[in-house]
Design an enzyme around this catalytic site. Structure first.
Site, PDB file in Angstrom:
ATOM      1  N   HIS A   1      75.053  43.618  11.953  1.00  0.00           N
ATOM      2  CA  HIS A   1      74.375  44.684  11.998  1.00  0.00           C
ATOM      3  C   HIS A   1      73.389  45.139  12.783  1.00  0.00           C
ATOM      4  O   HIS A   1      72.709  46.282  12.495  1.00  0.00           O
ATOM      5  CB  HIS A   1      74.268  45.080  10.497  1.00  0.00           C
ATOM      6  CG  HIS A   1      74.059  46.416   9.816  1.00  0.00           C
ATOM      7  ND1 HIS A   1      73.065  46.972   9.271  1.00  0.00           N
ATOM      8  CD2 HIS A   1      75.134  47.514   9.807  1.00  0.00           C
ATOM      9  CE1 HIS A   1      73.108  48.239   9.064  1.00  0.00           C
ATOM     10  NE2 HIS A   1      74.372  48.527   9.266  1.00  0.00           N
TER      11      HIS A   1
ATOM     12  N   LYS B   1      70.806  46.054  15.857  1.00  0.00           N
ATOM     13  CA  LYS B   1      70.685  46.923  16.991  1.00  0.00           C
ATOM     14  C   LYS B   1      69.727  46.668  17.925  1.00  0.00           C
ATOM     15  O   LYS B   1      68.535  47.081  17.627  1.00  0.00           O
ATOM     16  CB  LYS B   1      70.526  48.572  16.681  1.00  0.00           C
ATOM     17  CG  LYS B   1      71.983  48.972  15.805  1.00  0.00           C
ATOM     18  CD  LYS B   1      71.875  48.684  14.393  1.00  0.00           C
ATOM     19  CE  LYS B   1      73.089  49.534  13.530  1.00  0.00           C
ATOM     20  NZ  LYS B   1      73.109  48.980  12.223  1.00  0.00           N
TER      21      LYS B   1
ATOM     22  N   ASP C   1      65.172  42.134  31.079  1.00  0.00           N
ATOM     23  CA  ASP C   1      64.185  41.313  31.831  1.00  0.00           C
ATOM     24  C   ASP C   1      62.916  40.508  31.069  1.00  0.00           C
ATOM     25  O   ASP C   1      61.871  40.261  31.448  1.00  0.00           O
ATOM     26  CB  ASP C   1      63.475  42.145  32.908  1.00  0.00           C
ATOM     27  CG  ASP C   1      64.555  42.485  34.111  1.00  0.00           C
ATOM     28  OD1 ASP C   1      65.632  41.908  34.096  1.00  0.00           O
ATOM     29  OD2 ASP C   1      64.273  43.292  34.805  1.00  0.00           O
TER      30      ASP C   1
ATOM     31  N   HIS D   1      70.160  58.077   8.227  1.00  0.00           N
ATOM     32  CA  HIS D   1      70.598  56.719   8.672  1.00  0.00           C
ATOM     33  C   HIS D   1      69.419  55.810   8.876  1.00  0.00           C
ATOM     34  O   HIS D   1      69.616  54.527   9.243  1.00  0.00           O
ATOM     35  CB  HIS D   1      71.619  56.751   9.864  1.00  0.00           C
ATOM     36  CG  HIS D   1      72.322  55.453  10.195  1.00  0.00           C
ATOM     37  ND1 HIS D   1      71.759  54.507  11.336  1.00  0.00           N
ATOM     38  CD2 HIS D   1      73.309  54.883   9.601  1.00  0.00           C
ATOM     39  CE1 HIS D   1      72.839  53.588  11.241  1.00  0.00           C
ATOM     40  NE2 HIS D   1      73.755  53.681  10.109  1.00  0.00           N
TER      41      HIS D   1
ATOM     42  N   LYS E   1      66.082  53.442   8.298  1.00  0.00           N
ATOM     43  CA  LYS E   1      65.790  52.274   7.640  1.00  0.00           C
ATOM     44  C   LYS E   1      64.385  51.873   8.065  1.00  0.00           C
ATOM     45  O   LYS E   1      64.076  50.995   8.680  1.00  0.00           O
ATOM     46  CB  LYS E   1      66.718  50.958   7.769  1.00  0.00           C
ATOM     47  CG  LYS E   1      68.097  51.295   7.555  1.00  0.00           C
ATOM     48  CD  LYS E   1      68.697  51.231   8.876  1.00  0.00           C
ATOM     49  CE  LYS E   1      70.270  51.194   8.867  1.00  0.00           C
ATOM     50  NZ  LYS E   1      70.971  52.405   8.422  1.00  0.00           N
TER      51      LYS E   1
ATOM     52  N   ASP F   1      50.561  51.913   2.613  1.00  0.00           N
ATOM     53  CA  ASP F   1      49.192  52.081   2.653  1.00  0.00           C
ATOM     54  C   ASP F   1      48.954  52.597   4.252  1.00  0.00           C
ATOM     55  O   ASP F   1      49.840  53.388   4.837  1.00  0.00           O
ATOM     56  CB  ASP F   1      48.507  50.630   2.870  1.00  0.00           C
ATOM     57  CG  ASP F   1      48.296  50.313   1.198  1.00  0.00           C
ATOM     58  OD1 ASP F   1      48.669  51.126   0.339  1.00  0.00           O
ATOM     59  OD2 ASP F   1      48.003  49.268   0.930  1.00  0.00           O
TER      60      ASP F   1
END
Length: 428
Positions: free
Chosen positions: A130, A132, A137, A337, A339, A344
């Site tokens: 899952h 991404k 380089d 979508h 996350k 603080d």
């Protein structure tokens, strides 16, 4: 929380139980594919040596075509390009991009491919890739929750009237090294069909992977290569950042632990965004305790659910959380979508991990945690903008009657069953 230098411990970050923070990083917040894909494709077009990319979904739409063309062009000019995609998330659209990538010389592998119903009988098939991630380089990295999929396209609902709310980060500095290590490990794992702990055995059977591992260790010891100037990064101040993963070996609960450590230390506020929200007992207890000691706790969850069961799973917890002073908002302008979280004034995270059993206990996930006032303030501004467009939940849709208890029991049963099928036992 641990702070160290990757030059002292080239691969040591993976063996430590807490997030390893390094200084001297540059981090840029990217909102949605409109920010991510031009930045990522630009970096790939400037690549001189290597490109690594991992994604759950690689779709054949406008966004996918842009990334595909950048990867093809890089491979054809002699850049070593390696791509790993999830066998379930990318199953529908993979044949078309796959043919083009392989024709261009891109090394494409599929993590846990699905070739028929018998594939689901193989051990570990419920544990998906899952993450991404992208590294160019060894000096520029991208981490977030955004698939290679247009923000205005949904695999289940078709064209969208508004883009999904999602985020990623562009990073440069020492924090890129563990991202590259993770990409190499996941790619090797998909090639050999082995867990990370077997990677050394697999590499020992082929001299070429051995040389690649040696080269990676050498790069970590001498530090990252000279980084190209990228738009928007030259004016940023260096910040402390950590890369955290969730896998099924030594980092089983690293992302959850990073969240809980931050929530326990919170003094003023906790702003958390997750489309799929069904945390375990310890996570919920930590949120409740923070609210009870006066911390302003706000959750931004889906208001336009893409999966009805996921919406039910979150809603059965509303009464418990609202009773302790946690404020809950549902994002309604578009699909949610993202996350991300801000705690603080100087702790923030962006990544692929939801706050649910799949992300916290089964899937391969990856987040970046940033300790910086400027970055936390920028992400907080995005949170406030989203909350202003959302509806606040003031009364739980699932109360405390018999039907409510049956719903909560049903969700808990399904969660336990899914985890057991995935090989996870014990309380959650």
């Amino acid at each position: 929380m641990t702070e160290t230098s990757p030059h002292e411990h080239p691969l040591g970050w993976y063996g430590l139980p807490r997030a390893v923070f390094t200084g001297g990083n540059e981090v840029q917040l990217l909102r949605g594919g409109d920010d991510l894909f031009p930045a990522m494709c630009g970096a790939i077009h400037r690549a001189m040596h290597e490109v690594w990319l991992a994604t759950y979904i690689f779709h054949d739409d406008v966004a996918g075509q842009a990334v595909l063309q950048a990867l093809e062009a890089a491979a054809r000019r002699g850049v070593r390009v390696r791509v790993v995609v999830d066998g379930f998330g990318s199953a529908a659209a993979l044949p078309r991009p796959r043919a083009r990538l392989e024709a261009a010389g891109v090394g494409l592998v599929v993590y846990r491919p699905i070739t028929g119903w018998r594939s689901w009988l193989q051990p570990g098939q419920f544990r998906r890739l899952h993450q991404k991630l992208c590294v160019v380089d060894s000096g520029t990295g991208f981490v977030g929750g955004i698939n290679v999929l247009d923000d205005r396209n949904d695999l289940g609902h078709g064209a969208l009237d508004a883009p999904r709310l999602d985020f990623a980060v562009l990073v440069q500095g020492p924090v890129v090294l563990p991202i590259e290590h993770t990409l190499r490990a996941v790619w090797t794992r998909a090639v050999f069909g082995r867990d990370w702990r077997d990677e050394a055995i697999a590499a020992a059977r082929s001299p070429q992977p051995v040389q690649r591992v040696k080269e990676l260790v050498r790069r970590m010891r001498v530090g990252p290569p000279r980084r190209p100037d990228l738009p928007g990064l030259r004016s940023l101040q260096p910040v402390r950042a950590a890369f955290v993963v969730r896998d099924n070996l030594r980092q089983r609960r690293a992302i959850e632990r990073a969240y809980i450590d931050a929530l326990r230390q919170a003094r003023d506020r906790i702003d958390l965004v997750s489309p799929y929200f069904y945390p375990g007992l310890q996570f919920r207890r930590t949120l409740r305790n923070a609210a009870r000691r006066g911390v302003k706790v706000r959750l931004l969850l889906q208001g336009r659910p893409d999966y009805r069961f996921a919406a039910l799973a979150a809603s059965v917890l509303y009464a418990e959380l609202l009773a302790q002073g946690v404020r809950i908002f549902e994002y309604t302008p578009a699909f949610l979508h993202a996350k991300v979280a801000v705690v603080d004034a100087d702790w923030a995270t962006v990544g692929s991990s939801n706050i649910d059993p799949l992300s916290l206990l089964l899937n391969l996930e990856a987040n970046v945690v940033v300790r910086d006032h400027r970055f936390a303030s920028e992400l907080s501004a995005q949170f406030e903008e989203a909350v202003a467009l959302s509806r606040e939940v003031t009364a739980p849709s699932v109360g405390n009657g018999l039907w409510a208890r049956m719903q909560r029991g049903f969700v808990a049963f399904c969660a336990r069953l899914y985890l057991r099928v995935g090989g996870i036992t014990g309380l959650y």
